[in-house]
Design a protein around this motif. Structure first.
Motif, short mmCIF file in Angstrom:
data_model
loop_
_atom_site.label_atom_id
_atom_site.label_comp_id
_atom_site.label_asym_id
_atom_site.label_seq_id
_atom_site.Cartn_x
_atom_site.Cartn_y
_atom_site.Cartn_z
N CYS A 1 -1.71 -5.27 14.78
CA CYS A 1 -2.63 -4.21 15.01
C CYS A 1 -3.02 -3.11 14.06
N GLN A 2 -1.75 -2.82 13.05
CA GLN A 2 -1.76 -2.02 12.02
C GLN A 2 -2.87 -2.45 10.84
N PHE B 1 -5.79 -3.76 11.48
CA PHE B 1 -6.93 -3.42 11.78
C PHE B 1 -7.40 -2.00 11.81
N GLU B 2 -6.16 -0.97 11.84
CA GLU B 2 -6.09 0.33 11.85
C GLU B 2 -6.25 0.60 10.24
N LEU C 1 -8.09 -1.11 7.99
CA LEU C 1 -9.40 -1.41 7.62
C LEU C 1 -10.15 -0.40 8.13
N ALA C 2 -9.89 0.04 9.30
CA ALA C 2 -10.90 1.11 9.84
C ALA C 2 -10.69 2.52 8.87
#
Lengths: 295, 295
Positions: free
Chosen positions: B122-123, B125-126, B128-129
């Motif tokens: 999950c981290q 994708f956080e 990249l965001a």
């Protein structure tokens, strides 16, 4: 349940299942993996998080916004489904039964269940990346979901929950655990729908207050049902949390105290909706349902 | 290893560790979870995927592009670290030792290792965001990573690998398994770096050919080292794959055949770089290193 809410839940449930089926149609040599992903994501379920996405999008942006919410709704269901698959594992809650069916690692095997959960989380972000929305909005949704699902959200809540077995938690600690474990994803559902519906900052704050209240109310009601409902209604083992010696709202507040807490949270949700504006009828009925449901 | 490559790997390794440390600084009540995430992501490692991100970005977009690649580099390392944590679990490969240290579920416990892996994915994708890139580029990177890491990429490869224990695989099936299990993420690393560097479609195709060749070469070399290196050099149990009766390039092609295969893939990578253009010195040295490394 009012007929209007029943129709809404049926329609949003069918919609999200259609999106999930298309996203999880087998496209690799790993057939057991896809079978397990489908089993986990498309089994019986309330589809509450997708319903919140659609209801919040519809409240602020009407049908046009709801029609662009399919990927976000399916992404939330993927993350929810993955979290259940991993929570049920022998090293975690060690549950054999979920929604009246064998859990994923019983139906398949432990390795396949771990991988299916991993792939479902990943699928959620792939769905968001492909949504028919502006790049700005898609990346905002990725940020919302990643924050809610990760180490400062849902996974933190699960870690705190595991550490709490056989421990005594204060009411404040119990609330914090649930705020993370189930609340973060429920809030993200409502916030992501509201963002697709074009929410301004004040509306985002109002929908967040609403979602935090119903998220906690959902958990309080879960604790009440754990001691009052029977196993066949619940679809999982009745009294499981109490038997595992986990602190619950009922163990801390008593049954009447827990019911009063659910009512208080229901009022908070209703107050927040008054500040949201838009067409909040379905969001209100969802709040009513969460507090009055019997399974 | 040439001095220039050594300096590049040291610098990109320090850079990604700094980004990871900042991203994984504890910010929740789940202290064991964060400790396990840090243990898994910041332990000793080659940091090959971050190096590929930086090298591809630098080759096409120079220092300016490399300076904007920190989040993508760290995201790739998070996904790689999570996959190792889950692969090592008792229900999967059941490994106690990784890079000379106890694996995550041995150092902590199984539940914490499962959750740390979940949170590290999950981290990614956080990260990249939150990268300092246009929304269009960030969502493209999310799409690349999600596709490479999920049920049609890395996780599919792991599922096929698990199913292959005690099975005989053809060379084609073995290649397909590795193409997914390790190749997909290595290709994504190079592609994501190239995208940050402003790659056009022809350059993206060339860097993909390069990355697919070195990704497979990396695996062939792993199989060679599994039978030729000793446990202390390798940091994991020597002969582990053979003992588990897994098919390898060495078992299918023999040691000389596997070495010839690695050389062939090295030539393919070199050819692809000739078509990429830009400053490919570091990418070439990375290809050389992958085929000639001894651990």
């Amino acid at each position: 349940m009012p007929a209007k809410l029943r129709a809404f839940l049926q329609s949003s449930g069918l919609q999200v299942e259609q999106t999930l089926k298309a996203a999880l149609a087998e496209q690799s040599d790993a057939s057991a993996l896809f079978a397990a992903m489908n089993y986990a994501a498309l089994g019986p379920g309330k589809r509450l998080r997708p319903a919140l996405v659609y209801a919040a999008a519809q409240a602020l942006g009407g049908t046009a916004a709801a029609d662009k919410s399919h990927e976000a709704a399916a992404a939330l269901e993927c993350v929810h489904a993955y979290s259940l698959v991993h929570d049920d594992l022998p090293a975690m809650d060690d549950d054999d039964l979920r929604r009246g069916r064998p859990t994923c690692h019983i139906q398949f095997d432990e390795a396949t269940a771990i991988l299916a959960g991993d792939a479902l989380q990943c699928q959620a972000f792939e769905l968001l990346a492909g949504a028919p929305l502006s790049a700005e909005l898609r990346i905002r949704l990725v940020a919302e979901l990643a924050h809610a699902a990760g180490a400062r959200g849902m996974v933190a809540g699960q870690a705190i929950d595991l550490a709490a077995v056989n421990q005594s938690l204060s009411l404040e600690q119990l609330k914090q655990m649930h705020r993370l474990k189930t609340g973060a994803l429920i809030s993200a559902s409502a916030r992501m729908g509201a963002l697709i519906g074009g929410a301004n900052e004040a509306q985002l704050a109002a929908i967040t207050r609403y979602a935090e209240a119903i998220g906690l109310a959902f958990q309080v009601q879960d604790d009440i049902l754990d001691v009052t409902a029977d196993t066949s209604t619940l679809g999982k083992t009745q009294g499981a949390d109490a038997a595992r010696n986990k602190p619950t709202y009922v163990s801390l507040l008593g049954l009447d105290g827990a019911r009063a807490k659910a009512d208080e949270l229901h009022r908070e949700a209703t107050d927040a909706l008054a500040q949201l504006g838009g067409n909040t009828a379905v969001l209100q009925q969802l709040a009513d349902y969460i507090v009055h449901r019997d399974h």
